[in-house]
Enzyme design. Structure first.
Site, PDB file in Angstrom:
ATOM      1  N   CYS A 138      43.670  43.400  44.017  1.00  0.00           N
ATOM      2  CA  CYS A 138      44.191  43.643  42.672  1.00  0.00           C
ATOM      3  C   CYS A 138      43.194  43.242  41.599  1.00  0.00           C
ATOM      4  O   CYS A 138      43.379  43.539  40.429  1.00  0.00           O
ATOM      5  CB  CYS A 138      45.513  42.913  42.478  1.00  0.00           C
ATOM      6  N   HIS A 195      52.218  48.323  38.638  1.00  0.00           N
ATOM      7  CA  HIS A 195      50.950  47.713  39.033  1.00  0.00           C
ATOM      8  C   HIS A 195      50.310  48.504  40.160  1.00  0.00           C
ATOM      9  O   HIS A 195      50.383  48.128  41.319  1.00  0.00           O
ATOM     10  CB  HIS A 195      51.236  46.259  39.448  1.00  0.00           C
ATOM     11  N   CYS A 249      45.432  37.891  39.447  1.00  0.00           N
ATOM     12  CA  CYS A 249      45.448  37.355  40.812  1.00  0.00           C
ATOM     13  C   CYS A 249      45.280  38.505  41.796  1.00  0.00           C
ATOM     14  O   CYS A 249      45.581  39.651  41.478  1.00  0.00           O
ATOM     15  CB  CYS A 249      46.759  36.626  41.071  1.00  0.00           C
TER      16      CYS A 249
END
Lengths: 286, 438
Positions: B96, B395, B425
């Site tokens: 990510c 996301h 994160c």
């Protein structure tokens, strides 16, 4: 002293154990020492072992690999007529392996196995099978497996003594992250094919039921190997890994492998992810 | 004699960004590939800034879930875009953190004068996901391929088993722990005592802020419609804390405390999403030559990682690496946590944001784990994720960094200057953080 030039065939030893198992007598261990000199490592066998246990494919032997090479010698010893117990029914309760230094696939190892330390146990009698591997006369690896023969203990009415088994960590729950590992129902057959240990309790539900298990169970040494594989990159060059086998892993299953850092290594705790039953506890220490 | 090179550096400018609206998994973009979406995002950026036929210094982008045929995903997307086909490109993958990492990489090259302009970005689809053949089948097929004679091939084929027909579908779980990201975060949430109410409040605020930002036209020059979507599909403008409080927990139900103690729901966790985003960075000179604006400058970036496999259950949670990266970044730049006008803390889960803030307020944690004499302290929550974040927008893993960099640069520009902190994160216990300023 039997000095072998090739590993004994496990299949015929198991057949011997099945046919003549009840003929074992004697109250002491045979003092036989089995040796198997100058064994080279078969790369394809090592590869199969690394894959089935979850180790990285590398030139360095997994810490548990030589135990498997020495195992046929142990079985040969335990199926000797002078051995006090039938092989079938002996329970592998603990194992300690010391890696003195990393052993490479290119090295030639000599193996040695003997039995010792027959002792009383609250549940019966225990003994140790001791194996070691040398390269050019230098001990590079050793292993001590404790086996339990349940019942038949002449003095079992006495106060329960310390088992005398190799010392290991208490079963206090380990606080640390756990890794969940799915253990498929064919792992016993797959590990059996690689290790040669085709004990029926590991193969199929049907064959395991004959011996009182509700389903096939994973090999203890596979469980130990898989637990060490989860410590990839976190093991020193030389160390001792000491584990006790608790309840069997009934297949298929999901296990939770926890390893918490200690002053000189790791505290290991492997449980069923479903019901928390302990499968293995132990330590890794320098 | 040693050759002495004096390297003059300059700050990379953020010119602008473009993304496609983010779609819920198996929603509007079900049949769009990573390459389709990344190309669309690049083409939207090209159209916005008049870069048709232009050779940009380089394009760096990536995807987390990537098919092996997409080995050159970014270069292929560039070739299919209206950028000059002579524009070099490469793929980056840091879970990510991918999107923000690409921005750091190209900003550094611009800072060193190696390039004058670049596009950074990322894309992910959870709908059009790669499916791998069963591992057993793969090994047999490769053995057949390696066999040199017909008998050897036939022998290799005897390894086939019916159960090998079951394919392997990528899973959102950590390979070493077998736990999903949500299950990992549930442990962290419990260890840090983050309440359900606080998580639901943060989730509701994310939707409220994102909806308000769309309503006032904030995204008009940041988002280009794609396949019938004009806004993020996950956005629920009318959601309330009360509505969210009725949802059943989905993560952490098997931890001590059981379902009763579990606090993480489908609403205070990000959903699986599809989408792509890109950002245009350049030197000030390049922007001026092209008569393009400079929204903000890229100041600095930092990454950190934690041992979530064997580390401390509380201090080394899977998504806690930004907690460690930020103080290092602050120290290097002589800043305190309070020296910011905007905080963009990626909402992987509401509790990730809340844990991060709580850890920075915790004197004992800051001393023991961050080596700080005093805690970093609290932030003004009114400056946090002011235009919504991942809980509302969704996301698509590698696309989140580009979304945040472009939005934050615009916020700083709208504000007439200021400074913003980005914290993202990532899987594998990693964290990527950065500072933008104008």
């Amino acid at each position: 002293m039997p000095a072998l030039t090739q590993p004994p065939a496990l299949g015929s030893l198991y057949a011997k154990a099945g046919l003549f198992g009840q003929l074992h007598r004697g109250s002491t261990l045979p003092d036989s020492v089995y040796t198997l000199a100058d064994q080279s490592i078969d790369p394809s066998h090592l590869l199969a072992y690394q894959k089935v246990c979850g180790f990285r494919v590398t030139d360095v032997l997994p810490p548990t690999y030589l135990h498997m090479l020495a195992f046929p010698l142990s079985v040969a010893l335990m199926t000797e007529r002078a051995f006090p117990f039938p092989l079938i029914g002996l329970v592998h309760v603990a194992n300690t392996i010391t890696v003195a230094r990393p052993v490479l696939m290119s090295e030639t190892v000599s193996l040695r196995v003997n039995a010792e330390n027959l002792r009383e146990h609250p549940a019966g009698r225990q003994l140790d099978l001791v194996a070691s591997a040398t390269v050019d006369g230098e001990v590079v690896w050793s292993s001590r497996s404790a086996y339990l023969r349940r019942g038949g203990s002449p003095k079992s009415s006495g106060a329960p003594k310390s088992s005398g088994a190799p010392k290991r960590a208490s079963a206090a729950p380990v606080v640390g992250p756990a890794s969940l590992v799915k253990v498929p129902d064919d792992i016993g057959r797959r590990y059996g094919a690689v290790s040669g240990d085709r004990n029926p309790i590991h193969l199929y539900g049907v064959t395991a039921k004959l011996f009182g298990f509700p389903s096939a169970i994973a090999h203890g040494m596979w469980l130990k190997a898989r637990t060490l594989a989860a410590l990839e990159g976190r093991l020193a060059e030389s160390f001792t890994v000491d584990v006790a086998f608790k309840t069997p892993v009934l297949l298929p299953s999901t296990i939770a492998i926890a390893a918490a850092a200690t002053d000189d290594g790791w505290a290991l705790d492997v449980r069923s992810a479903k019901n928390g039953k302990p499968h293995l506890t132990g330590t890794v220490s320098r | 004699m040693e050759k002495k090179v004096t390297v003059k550096t300059r700050r990379a400018a953020i010119v602008g960004g473009n993304r496609i609206p983010f779609a819920r998994s198996n929603g509007k973009y079900s049949h769009a590939s990573n390459q389709d979406m990344l190309t669309a995002a690049i083409d939207g950026l090209v159209a916005r800034f008049g870069l048709q036929g232009e050779q940009v210094g380089e394009v760096a982008a990536g995807a987390v879930l990537k098919h092996s045929r997409d080995f050159n995903l970014t270069r292929e997307s560039v070739l299919g875009s209206t950028l000059a086909p002579t524009t070099p490109a490469y793929d980056v993958q840091q879970a990510c953190g991918t999107g923000l990492e690409t921005a750091i990489l190209v900003a550094n090259k611009i800072a060193l004068g190696q390039i004058d302009s670049a596009i950074a970005g990322g894309v992910d689809t959870t709908s059009d996901a790669p499916i791998a053949v069963n591992e057993g089948l793969r090994e047999v097929l490769l053995d057949v391929n390696r066999a040199k004679s017909v008998p050897d091939r036939l022998k290799a084929l005897t390894g086939l088993r019916p159960n090998q027909l079951v394919p392997t579908i990528p899973q959102n779980s950590e390979p070493r722990t077998g736990l999903s990201m949500g299950e990992h975060q549930a442990i962290t949430t419990q260890e840090w005592g983050i309440s359900r109410e606080a998580q639901d409040e943060l989730a509701a605020a994310s939707h409220r802020h994102l909806a308000a930002a769309y309503d006032r036209g904030f995204f008009d020059d940041l988002v280009t419609p794609f396949l019938g979507l004009t806004r993020d599909q996950n956005l629920r403008p009318d959601t309330t804390v009360e509505k969210l409080s009725k949802l059943a927990p989905v993560f952490g139900t098997r931890l001590p405390g059981g379902v009763e103690g579990a606090t993480m729901t489908a609403a205070n966790s990000t959903p699986l999403t599809d989408g792509a985003s890109v950002v245009l960075l350049a030197s000030d000179e390049w922007a001026a030559e092209h008569k393009l604006p400079v929204l903000a400058h890229f100041v600095d970036g930092e990454t950190a990682a934690v041992d979530y496999v064997h580390g401390d259950r509380k201090a080394d949670g899977l998504l806690m690496a930004p907690v460690y990266a930020v103080p290092r970044l602050l120290a290097r730049n002589g800043l305190t946590l309070q020296d910011f006008d905007f905080y963009e803390i990626h909402e992987a889960f509401a509790s990730t944001v809340l844990t991060t803030l709580k850890a920075w307020e915790d004197a004992e944690f800051c001393k023991q784990y961050l080596g700080l004499d005093a805690p970093l302290g609290s932030i003004d929550r009114a400056k946090l994720n002011v235009n919504g974040s991942s809980l509302a927008a969704g996301h698509p893993f590698a696309a989140t960094g580009g979304r945040i960099v472009a939005s934050l640069a615009k916020m700083i520009h709208e504000n007439g200057g200021g400074r913003g902190l980005i914290s993202i994160c990532a899987a594998g216990g990693q964290g990527v953080v950065a500072i933008l300023e104008a």
